[in-house]
Write a protein that holds these residues in place. Structure first.
Motif, PDB file in Angstrom:
ATOM      1  N   VAL A   1      28.164  51.078  36.092  1.00  0.00           N
ATOM      2  CA  VAL A   1      27.284  49.368  36.322  1.00  0.00           C
ATOM      3  C   VAL A   1      28.096  48.580  35.011  1.00  0.00           C
ATOM      4  O   VAL A   1      28.735  47.607  36.808  1.00  0.00           O
ATOM      5  N   ILE A   2      29.015  49.223  34.481  1.00  0.00           N
ATOM      6  CA  ILE A   2      29.628  48.128  33.593  1.00  0.00           C
ATOM      7  C   ILE A   2      30.294  47.907  34.574  1.00  0.00           C
ATOM      8  O   ILE A   2      30.858  45.964  34.024  1.00  0.00           O
ATOM      9  N   ASN A   3      30.900  48.258  34.954  1.00  0.00           N
ATOM     10  CA  ASN A   3      32.485  48.096  35.777  1.00  0.00           C
ATOM     11  C   ASN A   3      32.217  47.812  37.159  1.00  0.00           C
ATOM     12  O   ASN A   3      33.482  46.600  36.925  1.00  0.00           O
ATOM     13  N   ASP A   4      31.490  47.197  37.510  1.00  0.00           N
ATOM     14  CA  ASP A   4      31.085  46.556  38.487  1.00  0.00           C
ATOM     15  C   ASP A   4      30.966  45.394  38.080  1.00  0.00           C
ATOM     16  O   ASP A   4      31.011  44.559  39.240  1.00  0.00           O
ATOM     17  N   TYR A   5      30.049  45.124  37.304  1.00  0.00           N
ATOM     18  CA  TYR A   5      29.903  43.972  36.540  1.00  0.00           C
ATOM     19  C   TYR A   5      30.598  43.000  36.091  1.00  0.00           C
ATOM     20  O   TYR A   5      31.201  42.016  36.262  1.00  0.00           O
ATOM     21  N   ALA A   6      31.587  43.622  35.618  1.00  0.00           N
ATOM     22  CA  ALA A   6      32.815  43.327  34.685  1.00  0.00           C
ATOM     23  C   ALA A   6      33.902  43.114  36.298  1.00  0.00           C
ATOM     24  O   ALA A   6      34.218  41.904  36.310  1.00  0.00           O
ATOM     25  N   ASP A   7      33.840  43.687  37.239  1.00  0.00           N
ATOM     26  CA  ASP A   7      34.840  43.394  38.474  1.00  0.00           C
ATOM     27  C   ASP A   7      34.116  42.335  39.342  1.00  0.00           C
ATOM     28  O   ASP A   7      34.263  42.588  40.399  1.00  0.00           O
ATOM     29  N   ARG A   8      32.870  42.228  39.146  1.00  0.00           N
ATOM     30  CA  ARG A   8      32.301  41.344  40.516  1.00  0.00           C
ATOM     31  C   ARG A   8      32.886  40.002  41.333  1.00  0.00           C
ATOM     32  O   ARG A   8      32.751  39.993  42.085  1.00  0.00           O
ATOM     33  N   ASP A   9      34.092  39.834  40.546  1.00  0.00           N
ATOM     34  CA  ASP A   9      34.832  38.225  41.270  1.00  0.00           C
ATOM     35  C   ASP A   9      35.907  38.984  41.949  1.00  0.00           C
ATOM     36  O   ASP A   9      36.221  38.249  42.158  1.00  0.00           O
ATOM     37  N   PHE A  10      36.404  40.496  41.748  1.00  0.00           N
ATOM     38  CA  PHE A  10      37.416  41.623  41.629  1.00  0.00           C
ATOM     39  C   PHE A  10      37.109  41.847  43.006  1.00  0.00           C
ATOM     40  O   PHE A  10      37.956  41.898  44.024  1.00  0.00           O
ATOM     41  N   ASP A  11      35.811  42.579  42.834  1.00  0.00           N
ATOM     42  CA  ASP A  11      35.760  43.339  44.357  1.00  0.00           C
ATOM     43  C   ASP A  11      35.666  42.964  45.177  1.00  0.00           C
ATOM     44  O   ASP A  11      36.224  43.898  45.912  1.00  0.00           O
ATOM     45  N   PRO A  12      35.126  41.584  45.847  1.00  0.00           N
ATOM     46  CA  PRO A  12      35.141  41.659  47.550  1.00  0.00           C
ATOM     47  C   PRO A  12      36.820  41.371  48.149  1.00  0.00           C
ATOM     48  O   PRO A  12      36.274  41.153  49.225  1.00  0.00           O
ATOM     49  N   HIS A  13      37.881  41.913  46.801  1.00  0.00           N
ATOM     50  CA  HIS A  13      39.006  41.161  47.384  1.00  0.00           C
ATOM     51  C   HIS A  13      40.039  42.523  47.444  1.00  0.00           C
ATOM     52  O   HIS A  13      40.921  42.501  47.777  1.00  0.00           O
ATOM     53  N   VAL A  14      38.846  43.934  47.343  1.00  0.00           N
ATOM     54  CA  VAL A  14      39.683  44.970  47.466  1.00  0.00           C
ATOM     55  C   VAL A  14      39.086  45.604  48.018  1.00  0.00           C
ATOM     56  O   VAL A  14      38.380  45.742  48.380  1.00  0.00           O
TER      57      VAL A  14
END
Length: 291
Positions: free
Chosen positions: A68-81
């Protein structure tokens, strides 16, 4: 209206379960295997049942909190991977604020579990929460976030010894070191899957740091881990079945090297998943040896 409310609640819970990656238990298993190694060694093959249950549930809860905290931290990166575009925060199905509430609830649940154990284990649990919360942000600042993951996952080892024996003896740190090295091995394989996307968005990893030396360095780390586990066996006075388990694990390391030989993302991911069998091989050797 009640039916609609239940439907909406079910949808939210489903999204939260996806956020916690409960549909992909590989992370739970990779966290749990070194923890089980530690519990069996600390308990001389017969760990306390309450401790075993608390740590088993705790592994699920803390891995879920980490996701959960990983996805929160990566919320600006995940849409681009490519691999992460369907994650709940990336798609907007779960808001960042909701994710923080879920993380907080999981941490509270984990702390409630650890209160069933002794004071030393409770003290070590505060470190565990800090490591779990801090790890996802490391990829912005260091090329070694995999070491951070290993430290966070591996911290279950000294906690297991503390819960079982009331102390953290030197052998606990040997097992902890093995857990950290192992995480660098399998998470580098995992990072090899995303290397091209990570380079584009500026995320750091050992896969990028190692470059074309990735396979060689992974191989060296696999050998170092095996030596470390042999030292664990000698210090714990383990016998034939344990070393047979290590032999199987060594064979799995060679298989993983074969899988990543061309750095194909699909095969690298298969090699990452194969580490579950590595952890099981070591654990099976331990259990049989104590039996």
């Amino acid at each position: 209206m009640t039916g609609l409310t239940l439907h909406n609640t079910g949808e939210r819970l489903t999204e939260y379960a996806l956020l916690m990656r409960l549909h992909r238990p590989i992370g739970i298993l990779l966290l749990a295997w070194p923890m089980y190694w530690a519990l069996w060694i600390a308990g001389a093959g017969a760990p306390d049942l309450r401790v075993l249950l608390v740590f088993t549930v705790g592994a699920v809860v803390m891995r879920s909190a980490g996701c959960v905290i990983n996805d929160y931290a990566d919320r600006d990166f995940d849409p681009h991977v490519r691999r992460t575009t369907a994650r709940p925060i990336a798609t907007g199905k779960v808001s960042p604020g909701e994710a923080l509430w879920v993380f907080g609830a999981l941490v509270v649940l984990a702390f409630a579990l650890v209160l069933l154990l002794n004071p030393l284990t409770i003290a070590l649990a505060f470190v565990a929460v800090g490591l779990a919360a801090g790890y996802p942000f490391l990829k912005r600042y260091t090329s070694l976030p995999q070491v951070g993951l290993g430290t966070a996952f591996g911290w279950a080892v000294p906690m297991a010894f503390a819960a079982q024996t009331g102390a953290v003896p030197p052998i606990a740190w040997l097992v902890f070191l093995a857990a950290v090295i192992w995480a660098v091995v399998y998470d580098t394989m995992y990072a090899m899957v995303d290397r091209e996307d990570d380079l584009k968005i500026g995320v750091k990893s050992t896969a990028i740091l190692f470059g074309r030396a990735d396979r060689a360095i992974i191989g060296l780390l696999q050998a170092l881990m095996l030596v470390n586990l042999v030292l664990v066996g000698r210090q714990a006075e383990l016998g034939l079945f344990y070393y047979l388990g290590l032999a199987v694990a060594a064979g799995l390391s060679l298989y993983q090297q074969w899988l990543i030989r061309d750095r194909d993302p699909v095969r690298c991911f298969t090699a990452f998943l194969n580490n579950n069998w590595y952890g099981l091989a070591v654990f099976a050797g331990l259990v049989l040896d104590y039996l």
